[in-house]
Design a protein around this motif. Sequence first.
Motif, short mmCIF file in Angstrom:
data_model
loop_
_atom_site.label_atom_id
_atom_site.label_comp_id
_atom_site.label_asym_id
_atom_site.label_seq_id
_atom_site.Cartn_x
_atom_site.Cartn_y
_atom_site.Cartn_z
N SER A 144 72.11 20.52 83.97
CA SER A 144 73.04 20.05 85.04
C SER A 144 71.60 20.21 86.11
N TRP B 161 70.44 14.15 87.24
CA TRP B 161 70.88 15.03 87.20
C TRP B 161 72.50 15.38 88.20
N ASN C 191 79.34 17.85 84.79
CA ASN C 191 78.26 18.73 84.10
C ASN C 191 78.93 19.55 83.53
N ASN D 278 78.80 19.74 80.35
CA ASN D 278 78.08 20.11 79.58
C ASN D 278 77.53 18.49 78.85
#
Length: 123
Positions: free
Chosen positions: A30, A53, A74, A77
């Motif tokens: 993240s 991010w 996030n 992933n």
Amino acid sequence: QVQLVESGGGLVQAGGSLRLSCAASGRTFSTYTMGWFRQAPGKEREFVACISWSDDNTHYSDSVKGRFTISRDNAENTVYLQMNSLKPEDTAVYFCAATKFTLATTQRFYYSWGQGTQVTVSS
């Protein structure tokens, strides 16, 4: 660093859509800007899109703006590239990559790369 694995490539007719996925390993996914690049036969690898991010900022190359959308999850992933209105000139191997540089568009700033996934658009 993170390890990256792309999937979702394939053969599609012009005007069609594909969604590429890039699964990342590593607990700090993240915190990375994620990018997509592509390389057509006989050509240099070029920038396609990137996402910060925080998911607040994205950037696209002029050739895909308005047709491609980059997003990330996030919690999973994973970073995605939704490709719509595909054209034969989008045919290439698509790579995802990770960097700590915010919204980098130059490949030399990326230091983790996947193995690539082939996208072929027929006319």
